[in-house]
Design a protein around this motif. Sequence first.
Motif, mmCIF file in Angstrom:
data_model
loop_
_atom_site.group_PDB
_atom_site.id
_atom_site.type_symbol
_atom_site.label_atom_id
_atom_site.label_comp_id
_atom_site.label_asym_id
_atom_site.label_seq_id
_atom_site.Cartn_x
_atom_site.Cartn_y
_atom_site.Cartn_z
ATOM 1 N N ALA A 104 10.462 8.110 -0.022
ATOM 2 C CA ALA A 104 10.328 6.415 -1.145
ATOM 3 C C ALA A 104 9.045 5.947 -0.223
ATOM 4 N N PHE A 105 8.145 5.239 -1.160
ATOM 5 C CA PHE A 105 6.670 4.738 -0.665
ATOM 6 C C PHE A 105 6.912 3.355 -0.813
ATOM 7 N N PRO A 106 6.960 2.430 -0.420
ATOM 8 C CA PRO A 106 6.318 0.647 -0.558
ATOM 9 C C PRO A 106 4.903 0.524 -1.561
ATOM 10 N N ILE A 107 4.676 0.801 -2.237
ATOM 11 C CA ILE A 107 3.663 0.141 -2.819
ATOM 12 C C ILE A 107 2.458 -1.015 -2.567
ATOM 13 N N VAL A 108 1.631 -0.817 -2.122
ATOM 14 C CA VAL A 108 0.926 -1.503 -1.098
ATOM 15 C C VAL A 108 -0.116 -2.510 -1.948
ATOM 16 N N GLY A 109 -0.057 -3.264 -2.298
ATOM 17 C CA GLY A 109 -1.556 -3.921 -2.832
ATOM 18 C C GLY A 109 -2.877 -4.438 -2.379
ATOM 19 N N ALA A 110 -3.521 -3.807 -2.856
ATOM 20 C CA ALA A 110 -4.611 -6.013 -2.111
ATOM 21 C C ALA A 110 -4.574 -7.073 -2.047
ATOM 22 N N LYS A 111 -3.076 -7.273 -2.123
ATOM 23 C CA LYS A 111 -3.101 -9.101 -2.359
ATOM 24 C C LYS A 111 -1.628 -8.962 -1.243
ATOM 25 N N ASP A 112 -1.385 -7.990 -1.084
ATOM 26 C CA ASP A 112 0.394 -7.999 -0.344
ATOM 27 C C ASP A 112 -0.436 -8.532 0.789
ATOM 28 N N THR A 113 0.929 -9.334 2.050
ATOM 29 C CA THR A 113 0.113 -10.585 3.152
ATOM 30 C C THR A 113 0.640 -9.050 4.143
ATOM 31 N N THR A 114 1.952 -8.264 3.976
ATOM 32 C CA THR A 114 2.014 -7.764 5.502
ATOM 33 C C THR A 114 2.360 -5.631 4.747
ATOM 34 N N VAL A 115 2.604 -5.342 5.651
ATOM 35 C CA VAL A 115 2.148 -3.176 5.500
ATOM 36 C C VAL A 115 3.186 -3.390 6.056
ATOM 37 N N PRO A 116 4.249 -2.442 5.232
ATOM 38 C CA PRO A 116 5.491 -1.857 6.105
ATOM 39 C C PRO A 116 5.268 -0.815 7.490
ATOM 40 N N ASP A 117 5.780 -0.696 8.096
ATOM 41 C CA ASP A 117 5.554 0.623 8.897
ATOM 42 C C ASP A 117 5.858 1.836 8.734
ATOM 43 N N SER A 118 6.704 1.242 7.236
ATOM 44 C CA SER A 118 6.550 3.108 6.997
ATOM 45 C C SER A 118 5.089 3.534 6.859
ATOM 46 N N ASP A 119 5.183 4.695 5.509
ATOM 47 C CA ASP A 119 3.812 5.158 4.883
ATOM 48 C C ASP A 119 4.211 4.541 3.953
ATOM 49 N N VAL A 120 3.266 4.260 3.179
ATOM 50 C CA VAL A 120 2.819 3.259 2.285
ATOM 51 C C VAL A 120 2.353 4.525 1.127
ATOM 52 N N ALA A 121 2.088 3.449 -0.210
ATOM 53 C CA ALA A 121 1.388 4.345 -1.417
ATOM 54 C C ALA A 121 0.577 3.581 -1.495
ATOM 55 N N TYR A 122 -0.832 3.339 -1.568
ATOM 56 C CA TYR A 122 -1.575 2.571 -1.795
ATOM 57 C C TYR A 122 -2.471 2.153 -3.440
ATOM 58 N N LEU A 123 -2.490 0.681 -3.817
ATOM 59 C CA LEU A 123 -2.191 1.111 -5.180
ATOM 60 C C LEU A 123 -3.610 0.763 -5.393
ATOM 61 N N VAL A 124 -4.295 1.201 -6.320
ATOM 62 C CA VAL A 124 -5.888 1.756 -6.269
ATOM 63 C C VAL A 124 -6.567 0.903 -7.919
ATOM 64 N N PRO A 125 -7.331 -0.479 -7.473
ATOM 65 C CA PRO A 125 -7.214 -1.276 -8.439
ATOM 66 C C PRO A 125 -7.868 -0.221 -9.941
ATOM 67 N N PRO A 126 -7.912 -0.713 -11.209
ATOM 68 C CA PRO A 126 -8.641 0.343 -12.406
ATOM 69 C C PRO A 126 -9.746 -0.205 -12.414
ATOM 70 N N SER A 127 -10.779 0.876 -12.258
ATOM 71 C CA SER A 127 -12.272 1.069 -12.608
ATOM 72 C C SER A 127 -13.378 2.009 -13.511
ATOM 73 N N GLY A 128 -13.713 0.957 -14.060
ATOM 74 C CA GLY A 128 -14.768 1.335 -15.368
ATOM 75 C C GLY A 128 -13.669 1.831 -16.611
ATOM 76 N N ARG A 129 -13.610 3.559 -16.786
ATOM 77 C CA ARG A 129 -12.456 4.262 -17.869
ATOM 78 C C ARG A 129 -11.090 4.658 -17.741
ATOM 79 N N SER A 130 -11.041 4.054 -15.200
ATOM 80 C CA SER A 130 -10.151 4.996 -14.732
ATOM 81 C C SER A 130 -9.476 4.236 -14.958
ATOM 82 N N GLY A 131 -7.783 4.064 -14.881
ATOM 83 C CA GLY A 131 -6.671 3.320 -14.361
ATOM 84 C C GLY A 131 -6.680 2.942 -13.446
ATOM 85 N N SER A 132 -5.142 2.482 -12.637
ATOM 86 C CA SER A 132 -4.732 2.299 -11.393
ATOM 87 C C SER A 132 -4.431 3.344 -11.262
ATOM 88 N N GLY A 133 -4.039 3.565 -9.744
ATOM 89 C CA GLY A 133 -4.045 4.710 -9.270
ATOM 90 C C GLY A 133 -2.590 4.550 -7.937
#
Length: 722
Positions: free
Chosen positions: A621-650
């Motif tokens: 399990a990977f907690p999802i961390v976005g640009a607006k989150d205020t804390t980062v868990p100690d474990s590995d995370v999944a970084y939320l990439v914002p949409p850009s142009g024709r590409s969706g979120s990642g």
Amino acid sequence: MATELSGLTVKTKAYRTLRRTVDSGRVIDLLFGGLYTALSEIVDHPGADPGTTLVIYTDTLLLDQPSFNARGTSIVARNVIVRDAQDGPRIVRDGDALTLLIGGTTEGPLRLATGARSDDGYPVPTSPEPRVVSVEVAGGHVKATTSATAEDIADMVARPAALNAFKASLTASTFLLGNEDPDDAATARSMLSWITRCVAIAGAKIPAGLRGEFTDLYQQAAALLMTLNVPPGTTYVPVLASDFYKERITGLIDAVKWHEDALHTLATAAEIDDAVTKLSTGLAETALTEQKPVKQRHDQVDEDLVRLGKEITSLRYELLAQHDTVATRFALLRKAIADKQIRDWLDACLSMGINAVKSGVTAAAAVEDPGKAQEAAEGFARLAEQAYSAIKEVSQEIPDDGGLIGHARTLIRTQEQIVAACQSGARLREQPTAATDLPRELGTIAVDPDLAWSNFLTAAEHKVADLRDSGAPGPEVNAYLAALRILGAYGKAVSAKLIRYAARLADAAALSSQITAAATVHDRWAKLARDTGEQGERRAALRGLLAMRADTIRRSLYATWTDYRSAYRYLFFAAPPTIGVDMTATELKTRFAEVADWVARVSGLGANRVTLPSKGTVELAFPIVGAKDTTVPDSDVAYLVPPSGRSGSGLLFTISPNDPRLQGQLPDSGQLPVWVLEAKVRVEGATPNSRGNIIASLATSGCTATSPGRTRPTSAGSCRPL
């Protein structure tokens, strides 16, 4: 050291020389050449005389007597064991002269003094960098001068007995490396470094009659030294050619058999000239037999280099793209920090350090492109120097309790070593000769890049996370840390590939050297028979040539077997029956028949399955961390990439074999490839489209494979719809 060199003397006896010149019942000259000896074995015998001239060429000398008992002494040794060093210096007399080329001592320093002196004596300088120490004793005083010129080094080492002693060291290092013991590997590295440095310095000053033999020695030792850069647990699995193992390999084994018989013929021949004539024709014919399989294997290694080059290029592009993301996140983080001192500190340890490493990856990947190599190397050197200077400056202003400054330096230094290793491999592949320019320094990697990256990332995460106490906003901190973790994963992956690439370049160089040595062996045989001195010296030189050819072929067979071992482990998570570099031709033929059968069977099978230690499902399990989150868990995370142009979120995340959640789940702690037969990805909180579907794709970095049992990778970063 786990293995005692004295125990390897039997395995290297073909290179051993012990010659005594007797006059009127007195031994007036003593010469020893070989892997190891004790001084007492040479001079403590009937007929020895204080007026004897003593010459020793060896890797390791046990100095177990209070005096050399010789008027003139000449020693070439990588290591001198000074037994009972605490009892005082070795005694020399007025009129004695010593010429010493010693790499180092153990159990204490080597000191010289006359019997009339009561002090600790003169400490003989030793250094891994070869230099000749000339000692004269007069008036109760020891006087010495040192020299590192090519002429003086060549005068010491360019002798048939010294050549054979170096060959014994090369063969012994092969045995030591086969033990897979860290202490033995360190000794082997020291032995190989000593050989390459001595020969490289002597270079063109080596007499023409011996130059070809020394060139072959250097290239074999240098290639073997380069393979030591590969960290334990790092495995490269090449494509195996069934016809090579089934048909071509017998040519190499037959060549070993011929050389074994030739050594016996030379040793038992009453007249050396008769043996030279008898063996000359067979030597040329055997060389032709040897060259065919070696050329095929050389072609295979070239293909491996092409594949590795493509994989490195793909990973490098992904690292560069991720570096851009890290740079963007860093700029946002930096902007949010008011304290200039902290901004400068981050610039030095994070931004400039990582920029240098990124440039180093480009420099290492460009070593074989003459149009780009020099410019890339100069650019990397410039950025590395700037980073070092900046780190030094900020370290004087802000304490570094977390160790980030030290780990940043180590990461840059490790990248410098990787670049140097790749450059050395490319240089060796050009096949330099003693008559031209043999590299004196070969790039060695002292720190595991995976460890360097892990330490750097850990220190960086602690330091950056602490910035919240300095007023840095949580979203910027989180975004940067998530991007940095992913960059670290790319850095580890491309570093491992580059190290394997450098080692494979060395493999290609060793094979090229073997082809050249086989093609020129008849001429070198004739030169040694013609140009060396009296019969005993000539016999020793020719014996050394034959033994070197046999050992080179055995090393080539062993390297071929290690490729098979990698493939075997890749499929079955276990090591196959081993081979030894001291096996006879008959033993090798039996063992390689088993290898050929295995390769043929595997080539015809579509799947080779193994049972993993855990038969259950592994959930991560990977907690999802976005640009607006205020804390980062100690474990590995999944970084939320914002949409850009024709590409969706990642979502970007990394699965490490060292993840605690995988402990006990993967064989060999995850150091072997694992076929994932089924993977399910569930994302919580995703909003479906108007038709109730979520459109997504899954991509992996590096290389993926199409099915178990196949060794051909698909293109890196391939996407498959879910």
